[in-house]
Design a protein around this motif. Structure first.
Motif, PDB file in Angstrom:
ATOM      1  N   LEU A  73       4.579  17.964 -38.433  1.00 36.82           N
ATOM      2  CA  LEU A  73       3.952  17.116 -39.447  1.00 36.82           C
ATOM      3  C   LEU A  73       3.540  17.949 -40.667  1.00 36.82           C
ATOM      4  N   ALA A  74       2.961  19.109 -40.420  1.00 32.81           N
ATOM      5  CA  ALA A  74       2.500  19.961 -41.515  1.00 32.81           C
ATOM      6  C   ALA A  74       3.650  20.451 -42.372  1.00 32.81           C
TER       7      ALA A  74
ATOM      8  N   SER B 293       5.437  15.231 -47.341  1.00 36.28           N
ATOM      9  CA  SER B 293       4.288  14.373 -47.630  1.00 36.28           C
ATOM     10  C   SER B 293       2.969  14.945 -47.108  1.00 36.28           C
ATOM     11  N   CYS B 294       3.033  15.834 -46.121  1.00 40.50           N
ATOM     12  CA  CYS B 294       1.806  16.376 -45.521  1.00 40.50           C
ATOM     13  C   CYS B 294       1.570  17.842 -45.851  1.00 40.50           C
TER      14      CYS B 294
ATOM     15  N   LEU C  32      -1.778  18.674 -47.596  1.00 37.44           N
ATOM     16  CA  LEU C  32      -3.016  18.084 -47.098  1.00 37.44           C
ATOM     17  C   LEU C  32      -3.981  19.148 -46.598  1.00 37.44           C
TER      18      LEU C  32
ATOM     19  N   GLU D  45      -7.573  16.318 -42.960  1.00 39.58           N
ATOM     20  CA  GLU D  45      -6.669  15.190 -43.169  1.00 39.58           C
ATOM     21  C   GLU D  45      -5.407  15.339 -42.321  1.00 39.58           C
ATOM     22  N   LEU D  46      -4.927  16.568 -42.199  1.00 43.54           N
ATOM     23  CA  LEU D  46      -3.739  16.807 -41.380  1.00 43.54           C
ATOM     24  C   LEU D  46      -4.037  16.531 -39.908  1.00 43.54           C
TER      25      LEU D  46
ATOM     26  N   ARG E  53      -3.977  12.782 -39.506  1.00 48.03           N
ATOM     27  CA  ARG E  53      -2.606  12.258 -39.491  1.00 48.03           C
ATOM     28  C   ARG E  53      -1.945  12.524 -38.144  1.00 48.03           C
ATOM     29  N   ASN E  54      -2.175  13.723 -37.612  1.00 51.00           N
ATOM     30  CA  ASN E  54      -1.564  14.053 -36.334  1.00 51.00           C
ATOM     31  C   ASN E  54      -2.136  13.197 -35.210  1.00 51.00           C
TER      32      ASN E  54
ATOM     33  N   ALA F 205       3.063   9.265 -41.385  1.00 51.45           N
ATOM     34  CA  ALA F 205       3.104  10.632 -41.923  1.00 51.45           C
ATOM     35  C   ALA F 205       3.218  10.648 -43.442  1.00 51.45           C
ATOM     36  N   GLY F 206       3.547   9.514 -44.041  1.00 47.66           N
ATOM     37  CA  GLY F 206       3.636   9.436 -45.496  1.00 47.66           C
ATOM     38  C   GLY F 206       5.039   9.415 -46.046  1.00 47.66           C
TER      39      GLY F 206
END
Length: 228
Positions: A151-152, A156-157, A160, A164-165, A168-169, A206-207
């Motif tokens: 994700l990181a 989009s992430c 962050l 916030e990350l 999201r996770n 995830a954006g």
């Protein structure tokens, strides 16, 4: 050896199921069925052994009891996805982080929803919160951390902040595991379509833009084929 000179083996029941499974796997299959059909608390080790076609004493050669069976079943719902996540993180090919994340999400959902029993529902048992299941929680946490690394790395992430990350996770991982309850309410839903739709939804969390999903999905499928 017996007094007649014949070798004495472990006690076995007269008949075994015709599944062709090794004894250990037969016990896991029997436990999975009984835990999900009758409930964990209502299932005895004797009943599990009988369904597997062996004596209770034989069962104890493979497992120390119900907790050992449950722990093995739970870890089996996580370790294949963790293995895939490690491969996705280590692969140095051209696939984007978004495609890797989609690939992991879809595969994880398929694992949780495939098979004759909804083993993911066993996550909700109060017994699973005890120390005996630390191994399961450890591999599950490692899988969640792998989700976070993918994700990181997404566009989009990438910018962050840490909090916030983490959020999201939590949302993405929670969405994937929520299929346990959704699948239980509608077990006849086609798994592959359900898995793809869930992976799409995870990437939206995830954006990832909706317009980019089709290309990401195709890249993820090519990636999955290359990893087989």
């Amino acid at each position: 050896m017996s007094t007649t000179g014949r070798r004495v083996g472990r006690p076995r029941a007269a008949r075994r199921p015709d599944s062709g499974l090794p004894a250990r796997d037969e016990l896991l299959a029997a436990a999975a069925g009984m835990f999900t059909e009758r409930g964990y608390g209502a299932t005895s080790t004797r009943a599990i052994a009988e369904r597997a076609g062996m004596r209770q004493a034989t069962m104890y050669h493979y497992f120390g009891g119900k907790e050992d069976l449950l722990a093995a079943l739970l870890e089996g719902t996580v370790t294949p996805s963790l293995s895939l996540a490690r491969r996705l993180l280590a692969d140095d090919g051209p696939a984007s982080a978004e495609a890797r994340l989609w690939c992991l999400c879809r595969s994880d959902v398929e694992l949780l929803c495939t098979g004759p029993h909804n083993l993911g529902a066993l996550y909700l048992l109060p017994e699973v919160r005890t120390e005996r299941f630390a191994g399961f929680h450890r591999v599950r946490l490692e899988l969640k951390e792998a989700y976070g690394r993918l994700l990181a790395a997404t566009e989009s992430c990438g910018g962050l902040g840490k909090s916030e990350l983490v959020l999201r996770n939590d949302l993405v991982f929670g969405l994937i595991e929520s299929v346990i309850l959704i699948h239980r309410s509608d077990p006849d839903r086609p798994v592959q379509a359900f898995a793809s739709a869930t992976a799409d939804a995870a990437l939206r969390v995830a954006g990832v833009d909706a317009d980019d999903l089709a290309a990401t999905r195709e890249a993820a499928r090519e990636l999955a084929a290359s990893l087989q």
